[in-house]
Design a protein around this motif. Structure first.
Motif, short mmCIF file in Angstrom:
data_model
loop_
_atom_site.label_atom_id
_atom_site.label_comp_id
_atom_site.label_asym_id
_atom_site.label_seq_id
_atom_site.Cartn_x
_atom_site.Cartn_y
_atom_site.Cartn_z
N ILE A 169 0.77 -1.32 0.00
CA ILE A 169 0.17 0.03 -0.06
C ILE A 169 0.92 1.25 0.08
O ILE A 169 1.54 1.53 0.83
N VAL A 170 0.81 1.94 -1.26
CA VAL A 170 1.84 3.16 -1.08
C VAL A 170 0.76 4.47 -0.69
O VAL A 170 0.04 5.12 -1.63
N GLN A 171 0.72 4.49 0.54
CA GLN A 171 0.09 5.51 1.35
C GLN A 171 0.36 6.93 1.34
O GLN A 171 1.02 7.15 2.15
N SER A 172 0.56 7.56 0.05
CA SER A 172 1.42 8.64 -0.06
C SER A 172 0.46 9.66 -1.21
O SER A 172 0.08 8.96 -2.17
N THR A 173 0.38 10.94 -0.54
CA THR A 173 -0.25 11.90 -1.76
C THR A 173 0.72 12.12 -2.69
O THR A 173 0.47 12.54 -3.93
N THR A 174 2.04 12.17 -2.46
CA THR A 174 3.13 12.74 -3.56
C THR A 174 4.38 11.77 -3.46
O THR A 174 4.36 10.95 -2.90
N TYR A 175 5.35 12.29 -4.40
CA TYR A 175 6.40 11.42 -4.85
C TYR A 175 7.67 12.47 -4.81
O TYR A 175 7.44 13.30 -5.50
N ARG A 176 8.84 12.09 -4.27
CA ARG A 176 9.95 13.13 -4.28
C ARG A 176 10.76 12.91 -5.52
O ARG A 176 11.30 12.13 -5.78
N PHE A 177 11.47 13.86 -6.08
CA PHE A 177 12.10 13.99 -7.13
C PHE A 177 13.51 14.74 -6.89
O PHE A 177 13.43 15.53 -5.98
N ASP A 178 14.46 14.48 -7.52
CA ASP A 178 15.77 15.07 -7.49
C ASP A 178 15.74 16.56 -8.01
O ASP A 178 16.61 17.27 -7.61
N SER A 179 15.08 16.72 -9.16
CA SER A 179 15.37 18.12 -9.81
C SER A 179 14.07 18.59 -10.32
O SER A 179 12.94 17.97 -10.81
N THR A 180 14.08 19.82 -10.47
CA THR A 180 12.91 20.68 -11.03
C THR A 180 12.56 20.10 -12.41
O THR A 180 11.60 20.19 -12.99
N GLU A 181 13.94 19.86 -13.01
CA GLU A 181 13.54 19.70 -14.56
C GLU A 181 13.00 18.22 -14.74
O GLU A 181 12.08 18.17 -15.83
N HIS A 182 13.19 17.34 -13.67
CA HIS A 182 12.61 16.23 -13.85
C HIS A 182 10.96 16.27 -13.81
O HIS A 182 10.21 15.53 -14.51
N ILE A 183 10.54 16.99 -12.93
CA ILE A 183 9.15 17.46 -12.49
C ILE A 183 8.63 17.95 -13.73
O ILE A 183 7.25 17.71 -14.14
N ALA A 184 9.47 19.17 -14.26
CA ALA A 184 9.02 19.92 -15.38
C ALA A 184 8.50 18.82 -16.51
O ALA A 184 7.43 19.06 -17.31
N ALA A 185 9.28 17.72 -16.56
CA ALA A 185 9.08 16.95 -17.89
C ALA A 185 8.08 15.95 -17.60
O ALA A 185 7.26 15.81 -18.58
N LEU A 186 7.79 15.88 -16.42
CA LEU A 186 6.55 15.05 -15.89
C LEU A 186 5.02 15.87 -16.53
O LEU A 186 4.01 15.37 -16.81
N PHE A 187 5.20 16.93 -16.31
CA PHE A 187 4.04 17.98 -16.61
C PHE A 187 3.81 18.00 -18.13
O PHE A 187 2.63 18.03 -18.52
N ASP A 188 4.95 17.56 -18.91
CA ASP A 188 4.76 17.56 -20.31
C ASP A 188 4.17 16.09 -20.72
O ASP A 188 3.24 15.95 -21.44
N MET A 189 4.74 15.20 -20.00
CA MET A 189 4.47 13.77 -20.23
C MET A 189 4.49 12.66 -19.11
O MET A 189 5.48 12.48 -18.62
N PRO A 190 3.26 12.70 -18.57
CA PRO A 190 3.14 12.32 -17.18
C PRO A 190 3.56 10.59 -17.14
O PRO A 190 2.66 9.79 -17.08
#
Ligand code: PLP
Length: 421
Positions: free
Chosen positions: A24-45
């Motif tokens: 059970i992954v009881q978490s709202t969110t997921y931690r990333f190492d860089s802003t660039e990584h998250i930005a890329a996910l907003f383009d292609m999740p």
């Protein structure tokens, strides 16, 4: 792999040495190492980003259900109602229409006929048994989908999936099937041409009356491009950085669009713990479905000649109006649910309801325990008399959902309740 094995083994694949139970992954969110990584996910999740629309536990259960139905992808929802709503809103916008058969679940009738109407989407009601010519006349220029239920709740008619799929496809629109009562163990609508399947997982899939849920499954077979009717699929989505769903996601366009646009905006996604519980239900689905069918057939055979019963609708029963069709679509049985008409009308039905002792008088169906419901005064009370007739709901109709108790105890309870009338 056979469906019994898939119920236990598909979905979560443990890493070497890890226990085979789903985490059970009881978490709202997921931690990333860089802003660039998250930005890329907003383009292609492509990774988990936020649990309003995707979560690893839910994902594993989605993969399992997609596999059970034979689809390319699935998305869980927080209820069956949310699944029905998104299945249509993913295709229709204000100014569009879709066709639905009038025997579907009362809550869906209300969702389609009242709430979607307020959003500017018109539902065109159809008689499920109408001829192809009659159905063809219902299509309008703006008609974008067709919707029906494999086993109608509560009228228990068997939907002629192949006929409706052919008509939908002739008109370049997809067929959506609510497969709640059948479950993929008894019927897999994609094998008969349906394009999208939805479920209320609150019923047999969860199986234990523990939590509400729903799911949408995409067959991946509908060709949104060549249909020419779905610019939302084939033109850039400005709300998602110009994504073109058919170009970027191929045969998963429908289910990915549903998540990226509608789940993102509505957020009616289940919690990880709910998905975990749903998976426990799925693990025993095949065993339970077999037993529901066996118990219900014995009950139906007992009730069919009972002096207090006017008529009974259970398609697995020899002589039932839908028996031949059931053999084609539901060869292993027609679930535990049946519709019985009690002699003596509404009052007699209510007396019966109040007299059962083992069976639960509750607002539920497809439960592990036997339960009864009186649609005319409960789930369908918002319908007009005309709609009740169209939905196949007589005032004396009781929906009986046969559970997994010893069948002799179930029959004894029904007999004593009928004797009270
Ligand atoms: C066939 C069918 N579809 C959809 C629903 C709605 O599901 P939920 O109650 O999980 O929202 C129900 C509920 O009874 C149902 O029977």
């Amino acid at each position: 792999m056979n469906i019994e094995t898939k119920c236990l083994h598909s979905g979560y694949k443990p890493a070497n040495g890890a226990p085979g139970v789903m985490p059970i992954v009881q978490s709202t969110t997921y931690r990333f190492d860089s802003t660039e990584h998250i930005a890329a996910l907003f383009d292609m999740p492509t990774e988990f980003m936020y649990s309003r629309f995707a979560n690893p536990t839910c994902d594993a259960v989605e993969k399992k259900i997609a596999d059970l139905e034979g689809g390319v992808g699935a998305m869980l929802t927080s209820s069956g109602q949310a699944a029905s709503m998104i299945s249509i809103l993913n295709i229709c916008s204000a100014g569009d229409s879709f066709i639905a058969t009038s025997t579907i679940y009362g809550g869906t009738i209300n969702l389609f006929g009242v709430t979607l109407k307020k959003l500017g989407i018109e539902v065109i009601w159809a008689d499920a048994e109408a001829s192809e010519e009659e159905i063809q006349k219902l299509f309008k220029e703006n008609t974008k989908a067709v919707f029906g239920e494999t086993l109608a709740n509560p009228a228990l008619c068997v939907f002629d999936i192949e006929k409706w799929a052919n008509i939908a496809h002739k008109n370049n629109v997809p067929l959506i099937v609510d497969n709640t009562f059948a479950t993929p163990y008894l019927c897999r609508p994609f094998e008969f041409g349906a394009d999208i399947v939805i479920h209320s997982t609150s019923k047999y899939m969860d199986g234990h009356a523990l939590q509400c849920g729903g799911v949408i499954v995409d067959s991946g077979n509908f060709d949104w491009v060549s249909s020419g009717k779905f610019p939302d699929f084939t033109e850039p989505d400005e709300s998602y950085h110009g994504v073109v769903y058919t170009r970027d996601f191929g045969n998963m366009a429908y289910i990915i669009k549903a998540r990226m646009q509608l789940m993102r905006d509505f957020g009616c996604y289940p919690a990880a713990h709910s998905a975990f519980l749903l998976n426990l239900g799925l693990e025993t689905l095949s065993v339970r479905m077999k037993q529901y069918c066996e118990n219900a057939l014995k009950v139906a055979n007992h009730l069919k000649n009972h002096e207090k019963i006017d008529s009974i609708r259970y398609p697995a029963l020899e002589g039932d109006e839908y028996h031949e069709r059931a053999k084609k679509y539901l060869p292993l049985g027609t679930s535990g649910v049946m519709a019985i008409n009690i002699k003596g009308g509404r009052q007699a039905a209510m007396k019966f309801m109040d007299s059962v002792k083992l069976a639960c008088n509750e607002v539920h169906v497809a439960d592990i325990r036997t339960c009864v419901l009186h649609p005319a005064s409960e789930t369908h009370r918002q319908l007009t008399d005309e709609q009740l007739v169209a939905a196949g709901v007589a005032p004396a109709l009781v929906r009986l959902s046969v559970g997994l108790e010893n069948v002799d105890d179930i029959i004894a309870d029904l007999d004593q309740a009928l004797a009270q009338i």
